[in-house]
Write a protein that holds these residues in place. Structure first.
Motif, PDB file in Angstrom:
ATOM      1  N   ARG A 152      -7.853 -77.374 -23.465  1.00  0.00           N
ATOM      2  CA  ARG A 152      -6.843 -78.298 -23.976  1.00  0.00           C
ATOM      3  C   ARG A 152      -7.435 -79.333 -24.939  1.00  0.00           C
ATOM      4  N   LEU A 153      -8.589 -79.888 -24.596  1.00  0.00           N
ATOM      5  CA  LEU A 153      -9.118 -80.992 -25.383  1.00  0.00           C
ATOM      6  C   LEU A 153     -10.047 -80.554 -26.503  1.00  0.00           C
ATOM      7  N   CYS A 154     -10.783 -79.478 -26.300  1.00  0.00           N
ATOM      8  CA  CYS A 154     -11.767 -79.056 -27.293  1.00  0.00           C
ATOM      9  C   CYS A 154     -11.391 -77.782 -28.020  1.00  0.00           C
ATOM     10  N   GLY A 155     -10.393 -77.051 -27.492  1.00  0.00           N
ATOM     11  CA  GLY A 155     -10.050 -75.780 -28.101  1.00  0.00           C
ATOM     12  C   GLY A 155     -11.109 -74.719 -27.881  1.00  0.00           C
ATOM     13  N   LEU A 156     -11.914 -74.885 -26.822  1.00  0.00           N
ATOM     14  CA  LEU A 156     -12.992 -73.945 -26.518  1.00  0.00           C
ATOM     15  C   LEU A 156     -12.628 -73.127 -25.292  1.00  0.00           C
ATOM     16  N   LYS A 157     -12.735 -71.827 -25.410  1.00  0.00           N
ATOM     17  CA  LYS A 157     -12.464 -70.928 -24.294  1.00  0.00           C
ATOM     18  C   LYS A 157     -13.784 -70.606 -23.598  1.00  0.00           C
ATOM     19  N   SER A 158     -13.804 -70.726 -22.287  1.00  0.00           N
ATOM     20  CA  SER A 158     -15.012 -70.400 -21.529  1.00  0.00           C
ATOM     21  C   SER A 158     -14.618 -69.653 -20.265  1.00  0.00           C
ATOM     22  N   ASP A 159     -15.258 -68.521 -20.056  1.00  0.00           N
ATOM     23  CA  ASP A 159     -15.049 -67.776 -18.818  1.00  0.00           C
ATOM     24  C   ASP A 159     -16.031 -68.216 -17.734  1.00  0.00           C
ATOM     25  N   GLU A 160     -16.918 -69.152 -18.083  1.00  0.00           N
ATOM     26  CA  GLU A 160     -17.895 -69.710 -17.142  1.00  0.00           C
ATOM     27  C   GLU A 160     -18.720 -68.618 -16.466  1.00  0.00           C
TER      28      GLU A 160
END
Length: 246
Positions: A152-160
């Motif tokens: 939401r805040l950074c526009g970064l997708k992470s599957d961790e």
């Protein structure tokens, strides 16, 4: 593994697909504070060097991360407003977890947010009681809420999938503060470059450096009010140095 290539196992692929599908199905919302922030928020990490922000007074709300409460104690704070704690600090037996429990023993916080805890609240309360860490409110943040903060805040997708795809808890705390209305977020003791922790002399490595830098750059690009109280971090990262007037 061959130099220049990253080994990805079948299990890795399944985990990534599972998390991506579940995230898209759940459409999770980032975690909420008990009340929106109406002023500046200081996020205190556990890097060896930290600084009390300029103009720090009762207007500021404070979020500590893991054992960094020992820093705010030196500022004269009886308890931080919020603490972010990783699940393994409660019962883990590695050096970092043992040191975190040592410095927090007998201390108290306002709202305690424990990340990625899977054993239920009763077990968590027992684990916290074992080292006499007190709180006014106890909440959990799951993996998908954490992923939602970064999205939401950074526009970064992470599957961790591994450490290289996760931010540090200090960065997640900063995202949490911004999402919940902080007028400005001031980081201290949070450095994408530093190793070691303020609460021990082990000089343990600090992970997530690349992802932290990406998240901070995204926040700057999106013009979020993110600052640092640490001059060396401002110089190296480009994050504006907080001067008390942001």
């Amino acid at each position: 593994m061959t130099d220049g290539w990253i080994s990805v196992t079948f299990t890795d692929i399944k985990t990534r697909l599972y998390r991506r599908i579940k995230y898209n199905l759940l459409r999770p919302r980032p975690p909420l504070a008990s009340a929106p922030f109406d002023g500046p928020v200081v996020v205190v990490g556990s890097a060896p060097t930290s600084n009390r922000p300029a103009g720090f007074d009762e207007r500021f709300r404070v979020i500590t991360v893991n054992g960094s409460q020992m820093v705010t104690a030196k500022w004269g704070m009886e308890k931080p407003d919020i603490t972010f704690m990783m699940f393994n600090q409660v019962r883990g037996d590695n050096t970092n977890a043992l040191e975190v429990r040592r410095v927090l023993k007998g201390q108290r916080t306002g709202a305690l947010y424990v990340l990625l805890w899977r054993e239920g609240l009763h077990s968590l309360r027992e684990g916290l009681q074992a080292f006499d860490y007190q709180y006014d409110d106890l909440r959990l943040i799951d993996r998908y809420q954490r992923m939602a903060l970064l999205d939401r805040l950074c526009g970064l997708k992470s599957d961790e999938l591994d450490r290289e795809y996760k931010c540090s808890n200090g960065i997640y705390a900063a995202l949490f503060a911004l999402y919940n209305g902080a007028r400005a977020v001031i980081l201290t003791g949070i450095s994408p470059q530093a190793n070691g922790h303020v609460y021990n002399q082990e000089n343990l490595p600090r992970f997530h450096k690349d992802m932290d830098q990406k998240a901070l750059q995204a926040l700057r690009d999106r013009r979020y009010p993110i600052f640092t109280a640490d001059p060396d971090v401002a110089e190296l990262s480009g994050i504006p140095l907080w001067n008390g007037e942001g």
